[in-house]
Design an enzyme around this catalytic site. Structure first.
Site, PDB file in Angstrom:
ATOM      1  CE1 TYR A  36      -3.911  -2.149  -0.585  1.00  0.00           C
ATOM      2  CE2 TYR A  36      -3.048  -3.172   1.427  1.00  0.00           C
ATOM      3  CZ  TYR A  36      -3.701  -2.861   0.182  1.00  0.00           C
ATOM      4  OH  TYR A  36      -5.243  -3.786  -0.359  1.00  0.00           O
TER       5      TYR A  36
ATOM      6  NE  ARG B 157      -0.261  -0.419  -6.465  1.00  0.00           N
ATOM      7  CZ  ARG B 157       0.642  -0.628  -6.132  1.00  0.00           C
ATOM      8  NH1 ARG B 157       1.129  -1.646  -5.519  1.00  0.00           N
ATOM      9  NH2 ARG B 157       1.633  -0.702  -7.132  1.00  0.00           N
TER      10      ARG B 157
ATOM     11  CB  VAL C 293      -8.292   2.971  -2.252  1.00  0.00           C
ATOM     12  CG1 VAL C 293      -8.632   1.602  -1.372  1.00  0.00           C
ATOM     13  CG2 VAL C 293      -6.882   2.055  -3.522  1.00  0.00           C
TER      14      VAL C 293
ATOM     15  CG  HIS D  28     -14.066  -0.661  -1.522  1.00  0.00           C
ATOM     16  ND1 HIS D  28     -13.670  -1.137  -2.855  1.00  0.00           N
ATOM     17  CD2 HIS D  28     -14.980  -1.967  -1.026  1.00  0.00           C
ATOM     18  CE1 HIS D  28     -14.970  -3.177  -3.218  1.00  0.00           C
ATOM     19  NE2 HIS D  28     -15.579  -2.519  -1.675  1.00  0.00           N
TER      20      HIS D  28
ATOM     21  CB  CYS E 154      -8.773   2.912  19.374  1.00  0.00           C
ATOM     22  SG  CYS E 154      -8.113   4.084  18.905  1.00  0.00           S
TER      23      CYS E 154
ATOM     24  CB  CYS F  85      -2.898   4.597  17.866  1.00  0.00           C
ATOM     25  SG  CYS F  85      -4.685   5.086  18.009  1.00  0.00           S
TER      26      CYS F  85
ATOM     27  CB  SER G  27     -15.147  -5.788 -12.676  1.00  0.00           C
ATOM     28  OG  SER G  27     -14.383  -6.344 -11.978  1.00  0.00           O
TER      29      SER G  27
ATOM     30  CD  GLU H 137     -13.385  -6.073 -21.480  1.00  0.00           C
ATOM     31  OE1 GLU H 137     -13.042  -5.853 -22.980  1.00  0.00           O
ATOM     32  OE2 GLU H 137     -13.242  -6.367 -20.652  1.00  0.00           O
TER      33      GLU H 137
ATOM     34  CB  ALA I  93     -13.260   6.028 -17.673  1.00  0.00           C
TER      35      ALA I  93
HETATM   36  P1  NAD Z   1     -12.111  -3.863 -11.887  1.00  0.00           P
HETATM   37  O1  NAD Z   1     -10.562  -3.949 -11.943  1.00  0.00           O
HETATM   38  O2  NAD Z   1     -11.934  -5.399 -11.181  1.00  0.00           O
HETATM   39  O3  NAD Z   1     -11.566  -3.921 -12.825  1.00  0.00           O
HETATM   40  C1  NAD Z   1     -12.402  -3.050 -13.957  1.00  0.00           C
HETATM   41  C2  NAD Z   1     -12.560  -2.854 -14.884  1.00  0.00           C
HETATM   42  O4  NAD Z   1     -12.534  -1.480 -15.597  1.00  0.00           O
HETATM   43  C3  NAD Z   1     -13.010  -3.667 -15.948  1.00  0.00           C
HETATM   44  O5  NAD Z   1     -14.209  -4.103 -16.150  1.00  0.00           O
HETATM   45  C4  NAD Z   1     -12.225  -3.038 -17.338  1.00  0.00           C
HETATM   46  O6  NAD Z   1     -13.081  -3.542 -18.516  1.00  0.00           O
HETATM   47  C5  NAD Z   1     -12.240  -1.309 -16.838  1.00  0.00           C
HETATM   48  N1  NAD Z   1     -11.747  -0.641 -17.995  1.00  0.00           N
HETATM   49  C6  NAD Z   1     -10.500  -0.662 -17.893  1.00  0.00           C
HETATM   50  N2  NAD Z   1      -9.852   0.729 -18.411  1.00  0.00           N
HETATM   51  C7  NAD Z   1     -11.056   1.262 -18.191  1.00  0.00           C
HETATM   52  C8  NAD Z   1     -10.765   2.858 -18.888  1.00  0.00           C
HETATM   53  N3  NAD Z   1     -10.353   3.004 -19.454  1.00  0.00           N
HETATM   54  N4  NAD Z   1     -12.381   3.816 -19.018  1.00  0.00           N
HETATM   55  C9  NAD Z   1     -13.377   2.738 -18.983  1.00  0.00           C
HETATM   56  N5  NAD Z   1     -13.379   1.364 -18.316  1.00  0.00           N
HETATM   57  C10 NAD Z   1     -12.345   0.544 -18.798  1.00  0.00           C
HETATM   58  O7  NAD Z   1     -12.105  -3.169  -9.919  1.00  0.00           O
HETATM   59  P2  NAD Z   1     -13.199  -2.819  -9.570  1.00  0.00           P
HETATM   60  O8  NAD Z   1     -13.928  -3.253 -10.261  1.00  0.00           O
HETATM   61  O9  NAD Z   1     -13.689  -1.222  -8.939  1.00  0.00           O
HETATM   62  O10 NAD Z   1     -12.278  -3.514  -8.388  1.00  0.00           O
HETATM   63  C11 NAD Z   1     -11.358  -3.673  -7.785  1.00  0.00           C
HETATM   64  C12 NAD Z   1     -11.171  -3.760  -6.892  1.00  0.00           C
HETATM   65  O11 NAD Z   1      -9.587  -3.244  -6.182  1.00  0.00           O
HETATM   66  C13 NAD Z   1     -11.817  -2.370  -5.741  1.00  0.00           C
HETATM   67  O12 NAD Z   1     -12.707  -3.087  -4.838  1.00  0.00           O
HETATM   68  C14 NAD Z   1     -10.816  -1.934  -5.740  1.00  0.00           C
HETATM   69  O13 NAD Z   1     -10.732  -1.494  -4.123  1.00  0.00           O
HETATM   70  C15 NAD Z   1      -9.558  -2.007  -5.600  1.00  0.00           C
HETATM   71  N6  NAD Z   1      -8.648  -1.258  -6.902  1.00  0.00           N
HETATM   72  C16 NAD Z   1      -8.440   0.195  -6.513  1.00  0.00           C
HETATM   73  C17 NAD Z   1      -7.869   1.004  -7.591  1.00  0.00           C
HETATM   74  C18 NAD Z   1      -7.662   2.118  -6.884  1.00  0.00           C
HETATM   75  O14 NAD Z   1      -8.091   3.059  -6.089  1.00  0.00           O
HETATM   76  N7  NAD Z   1      -7.479   2.981  -8.651  1.00  0.00           N
HETATM   77  C19 NAD Z   1      -6.941   0.038  -8.468  1.00  0.00           C
HETATM   78  C20 NAD Z   1      -7.257  -1.057  -8.904  1.00  0.00           C
HETATM   79  C21 NAD Z   1      -8.221  -2.286  -7.574  1.00  0.00           C
HETATM   80 ZN    ZN Z   2      -5.312   3.506  18.387  1.00  0.00          ZN
END
Ligand code: NAD
Ligand code: ZN
Length: 230
Positions: free
Chosen positions: A54, A57, A91, A106, A117, A133, A174, A200, A216
């Site tokens: 993390y 990240r 996140v 999330h 705590c 903490c 997804s 897609e 997007a």
């Molecule tokens: P996912 O990664 O499972 O799915 C991503 C989706 O985005 C896919 O369906 C894909 O087709 C689509 N996608 C990819 N590129 C795209 C674009 N340029 N334009 C439009 N769509 C696009 O993501 P999720 O459903 O958010 O689940 C992931 C889990 O992992 C979450 O719980 C999240 O907390 C965590 N996560 C977060 C981040 C972040 O904060 N940016 C990144 C990775 C994972």
């Molecule tokens: Zn504490």
């Protein structure tokens, strides 16, 4: 009654900002197994690895910039005559830095949580398991991230918003991670129009009245223009 749009976003909206999505197909997130880096058991087994993950990240998110999709949603929120409620599974903080107000179901990379705590504070750039903490002094600092098997945040508030919404839009998610994947059904049950915006069609496409397919950064601004009548 005024129109209410509820928007659920996922990793896909941040993909074009250079933040990798979670690849549900092979269960890997940035080359790590989900069990190792996104479960309470993984954290208990190897807290150093999880903090390192993390921390990396967080650094990556700090270097990234909000893209046209994040900025378009902020514009929708400020210019739409009704209410626009955005809930993100992400996140990173790119929605906020793009100017939007969102709830992080999330959790968030920029927050630290005391497992003893439940106090929260601003995350340092580099978090360690020995950090204490500020409230209780316990060295039980963890990332303020909702891991698999834990209860997402804001669930009551989100449920209330879904009940009253007129439009529900899922962007870049997804549809494989519950309970977020079930929001579309809750919105449908209340008669909302449902729209999926994704690179897609996903497996849950039959749940949506309308599909908008493409990157997007192109599809979201175009849809916002449509809603605002621009
Ligand atoms: P996912 O990664 O499972 O799915 C991503 C989706 O985005 C896919 O369906 C894909 O087709 C689509 N996608 C990819 N590129 C795209 C674009 N340029 N334009 C439009 N769509 C696009 O993501 P999720 O459903 O958010 O689940 C992931 C889990 O992992 C979450 O719980 C999240 O907390 C965590 N996560 C977060 C981040 C972040 O904060 N940016 C990144 C990775 C994972
Ligand atoms: Zn504490």
């Amino acid at each position: 009654m005024q129109d209410t749009i509820v928007i659920l976003t996922g990793a896909g909206i941040s993909a074009e900002s250079g933040i990798a999505t979670f690849r549900a197909s092979d269960g890997l997130w940035e080359n790590h197994r989900i069990e190792d880096v996104a479960t309470p058991e993984g954290f208990a087994a190897n807290p150093d690895l999880v903090h390192d993950f993390y921390n990396a990240r967080r650094a990556k998110a700090q270097d990234a910039q909000p893209n046209a999709a994040h900025i378009a949603l902020a514009r929708l929120q400020s210019e739409f005559a009704g209410d626009v409620y955005i809930v993100t599974q992400n996140v990173d903080d790119l929605h906020e830095r793009g100017g939007a107000k969102v709830v992080h179901m999330h959790g968030a990379l920029n927050s630290a949580l005391c497992a003893a705590c439940q106090t929260r504070w601003d995350a340092p750039n580099v978090m360690h398991k020995t950090d204490t903490c500020p409230n209780c002094g316990t060295a039980a600092t963890r990332p303020d991230i909702v891991w698999f098997g834990e209860m997402p945040y804001f669930m009551d508030e989100i449920a209330d918003r879904l009940v009253g919404c007129t439009t529900f839009v899922a962007i870049g998610t997804s549809g494989q991670v519950y309970p977020a994947a079930g929001f579309v059904q809750e919105a449908r049950n209340c008669g909302a129009e449902t729209i999926e915006i994704n690179l897609e069609p996903t497996g849950s496409q039959y749940m949506f009245d309308r599909q908008i397919t493409g990157k997007a950064t192109q599809t979201v601004p175009a849809w916002v223009d449509e809603v605002l009548g621009a």
